[in-house]
Design a protein around this motif. Structure first.
Motif, mmCIF file in Angstrom:
data_model
loop_
_atom_site.group_PDB
_atom_site.id
_atom_site.type_symbol
_atom_site.label_atom_id
_atom_site.label_comp_id
_atom_site.label_asym_id
_atom_site.label_seq_id
_atom_site.Cartn_x
_atom_site.Cartn_y
_atom_site.Cartn_z
ATOM 1 N N HIS A 71 -38.762 16.513 -45.964
ATOM 2 C CA HIS A 71 -37.695 16.633 -46.965
ATOM 3 C C HIS A 71 -37.325 15.292 -47.591
ATOM 4 O O HIS A 71 -37.124 15.203 -48.808
ATOM 5 C CB HIS A 71 -36.451 17.261 -46.338
ATOM 6 C CG HIS A 71 -35.378 17.582 -47.333
ATOM 7 N ND1 HIS A 71 -35.370 18.743 -48.069
ATOM 8 C CD2 HIS A 71 -34.293 16.879 -47.733
ATOM 9 C CE1 HIS A 71 -34.323 18.742 -48.881
ATOM 10 N NE2 HIS A 71 -33.651 17.619 -48.689
ATOM 11 N N TYR A 72 -37.233 14.251 -46.748
ATOM 12 C CA TYR A 72 -36.725 12.976 -47.253
ATOM 13 C C TYR A 72 -37.791 11.894 -47.406
ATOM 14 O O TYR A 72 -37.506 10.822 -47.936
ATOM 15 C CB TYR A 72 -35.610 12.455 -46.340
ATOM 16 C CG TYR A 72 -34.344 13.283 -46.410
ATOM 17 C CD1 TYR A 72 -33.483 13.188 -47.501
ATOM 18 C CD2 TYR A 72 -34.011 14.165 -45.385
ATOM 19 C CE1 TYR A 72 -32.319 13.941 -47.557
ATOM 20 C CE2 TYR A 72 -32.859 14.923 -45.435
ATOM 21 C CZ TYR A 72 -32.015 14.808 -46.530
ATOM 22 O OH TYR A 72 -30.864 15.558 -46.587
ATOM 23 N N ASP A 252 -24.765 12.317 -53.442
ATOM 24 C CA ASP A 252 -26.063 12.471 -54.115
ATOM 25 C C ASP A 252 -26.850 11.173 -54.172
ATOM 26 O O ASP A 252 -27.919 11.113 -54.781
ATOM 27 C CB ASP A 252 -25.879 13.033 -55.526
ATOM 28 C CG ASP A 252 -25.072 12.097 -56.439
ATOM 29 O OD1 ASP A 252 -24.645 11.016 -55.975
ATOM 30 O OD2 ASP A 252 -24.864 12.462 -57.615
ATOM 31 N N GLY A 253 -26.347 10.120 -53.529
ATOM 32 C CA GLY A 253 -27.032 8.836 -53.499
ATOM 33 C C GLY A 253 -26.701 7.910 -54.645
ATOM 34 O O GLY A 253 -27.136 6.756 -54.653
ATOM 35 N N ARG A 292 -26.725 11.487 -45.247
ATOM 36 C CA ARG A 292 -27.354 12.237 -46.338
ATOM 37 C C ARG A 292 -27.314 11.438 -47.637
ATOM 38 O O ARG A 292 -28.293 11.397 -48.384
ATOM 39 C CB ARG A 292 -26.660 13.577 -46.523
ATOM 40 C CG ARG A 292 -26.915 14.578 -45.406
ATOM 41 C CD ARG A 292 -26.114 15.851 -45.612
ATOM 42 N NE ARG A 292 -26.542 16.549 -46.800
ATOM 43 C CZ ARG A 292 -25.714 17.136 -47.668
ATOM 44 N NH1 ARG A 292 -24.403 17.068 -47.485
ATOM 45 N NH2 ARG A 292 -26.179 17.780 -48.709
ATOM 46 N N GLU A 296 -30.516 10.273 -49.754
ATOM 47 C CA GLU A 296 -30.659 10.665 -51.155
ATOM 48 C C GLU A 296 -30.841 9.434 -52.045
ATOM 49 O O GLU A 296 -31.538 9.493 -53.064
ATOM 50 C CB GLU A 296 -29.445 11.471 -51.613
ATOM 51 C CG GLU A 296 -29.346 12.850 -51.001
ATOM 52 C CD GLU A 296 -30.503 13.761 -51.400
ATOM 53 O OE1 GLU A 296 -30.996 13.631 -52.538
ATOM 54 O OE2 GLU A 296 -30.916 14.587 -50.577
ATOM 55 N N LYS A 298 -32.489 6.934 -51.153
ATOM 56 C CA LYS A 298 -33.802 6.397 -50.765
ATOM 57 C C LYS A 298 -33.696 4.954 -50.262
ATOM 58 O O LYS A 298 -34.503 4.093 -50.593
ATOM 59 C CB LYS A 298 -34.802 6.498 -51.925
ATOM 60 C CG LYS A 298 -35.017 7.935 -52.397
ATOM 61 C CD LYS A 298 -36.165 8.056 -53.362
ATOM 62 C CE LYS A 298 -36.327 9.490 -53.867
ATOM 63 N NZ LYS A 298 -36.485 10.477 -52.766
ATOM 64 N N SER A 318 -30.737 20.000 -48.542
ATOM 65 C CA SER A 318 -30.465 19.073 -49.643
ATOM 66 C C SER A 318 -29.131 19.382 -50.285
ATOM 67 O O SER A 318 -28.675 20.521 -50.276
ATOM 68 C CB SER A 318 -31.571 19.164 -50.699
ATOM 69 O OG SER A 318 -31.642 20.469 -51.195
#
Length: 320
Positions: A71-72, A252-253, A292, A296, A298, A318
């Motif tokens: 997923h990530y 959401d990052g 999370r 998100e 990265k 997600s």
């Protein structure tokens, strides 16, 4: 460990673990005693030359690792921890395994960026010595605030990393947050500060935890007097869920428009993403929102976390 002893331990470990020779056979080949071989193998394990992994068919960790990796897009190490342990005990277990995982990744002539925090402080206490040459530990963000310079707290973490890898330590003697963005701009033009920033820009490894706004075990940046009520209100109005090295992000990052980041002394997310290997260590399921958000964004290439947090991460999926 002296170089000659290090070479002997390596040779004994290769014979024992890779060639399946008995200790008696190794003793004969090395022309030494069986007890000496036993001590060499112990030294190999303690110094990080040898890592032992146990994989049970009943263990959920491999499947959790696969799901998170898919997923990530990160390499994952899930630390099995009993549900009966409290957060402090869980942190100690995660820190122990993280230290053993990090050691083999550190090579000579490396520049290793380290962010201070409760999790990385715990990791630093479990590091085992490994011989490297020409390596540098550089502090990623300032640690001072209105109550303390933060030098003792941050320097203890950096010192332990330096001792473990025989590396030079470069501290970053600036506040965690400047009062004004213009002050940061001026300081970043100072040659003494630029020297540290240049080291950060050439990092090959970054090691950090995740600060989380609503963690049960408060992150140091939120509990250590670094943020006043106005700062906390600004973070809330910007929907901030956490930080890495005192640079904040949303679920959401994203980090655009978070004004406190303009005064933070940590590396920007853009800069951090340029580092080849970025090792994130997280302990405690209450940090799930911060984790999370970091994933998100990265910010990590490698993730080390406890089993309960891994299960929550998988169950959350997600963000919508």
């Amino acid at each position: 460990m002296p170089r000659s002893r290090h070479s002997e331990a390596l040779r004994a470990a290769q014979m024992y673990y890779l060639q399946d020779l008995t200790m008696d056979a190794i003793a004969r080949e090395l022309r030494t005693s069986r007890s000496t071989v036993s001590r060499l193998l112990s030294s190999a394990r303690e110094s990080g030359l040898v890592q032992i992994q146990i994989r049970s068919p009943l263990d959920s960790a491999p499947e959790l690792e696969r799901m998170i990796r898919n997923h990530y897009g990160v390499d994952v190490h899930v630390v099995p921890v009993l549900d009966t342990l409290n957060e402090a005990e869980t942190l100690d277990r995660v820190a122990t395994q993280a230290a053993k995982t990090i050691g083999p990744l550190v090579d000579s002539n490396a520049i290793i960026g380290v962010a201070w925090g409760a999790t990385i402080s715990a990791v630093s206490r479990h590091l085992t010595r490994k011989i490297t040459h020409g390596s540098t530990i550089v502090q990623l963000n300032g640690a001072g605030n209105m109550q303390t310079t933060g030098i003792t707290y941050a320097s203890d973490i950096m010192r332990r990393f330096g001792i473990a890898f025989g590396a030079r330590v470069e501290q970053f003697p600036v506040p965690a947050f400047f009062d004004h963005a213009s002050t940061k701009t001026a300081m970043w033009n100072e040659r003494s500060v630029q020297r540290v920033l240049d080291l950060q820009a050439r990092m090959s490894i970054a090691i950090f935890g995740v600060g989380s706004v609503h963690s049960d075990y408060p992150s140091h940046v939120y509990a250590g007097g670094y943020l006043d009520e106005t700062d906390l209100n600004l973070l809330a109005s910007s929907d901030v869920v956490g930080d890495v090295a005192t640079v904040f992000f949303r679920a959401d990052g994203s980090s655009d428009g978070i004004t406190l980041n303009e005064r933070s002394t940590g590396p920007s997310h853009e800069q951090l993403r340029q580092v080849r290997r970025r090792i994130c260590v997280v302990s405690g399921a209450s940090k799930i929102n911060g984790l999370r958000g970091a994933l998100e964004a990265k910010l990590a290439t490698d993730l080390i976390l406890d089993e309960a947090t891994a299960k929550r991460l998988v169950s959350f999926g997600s963000p919508s």
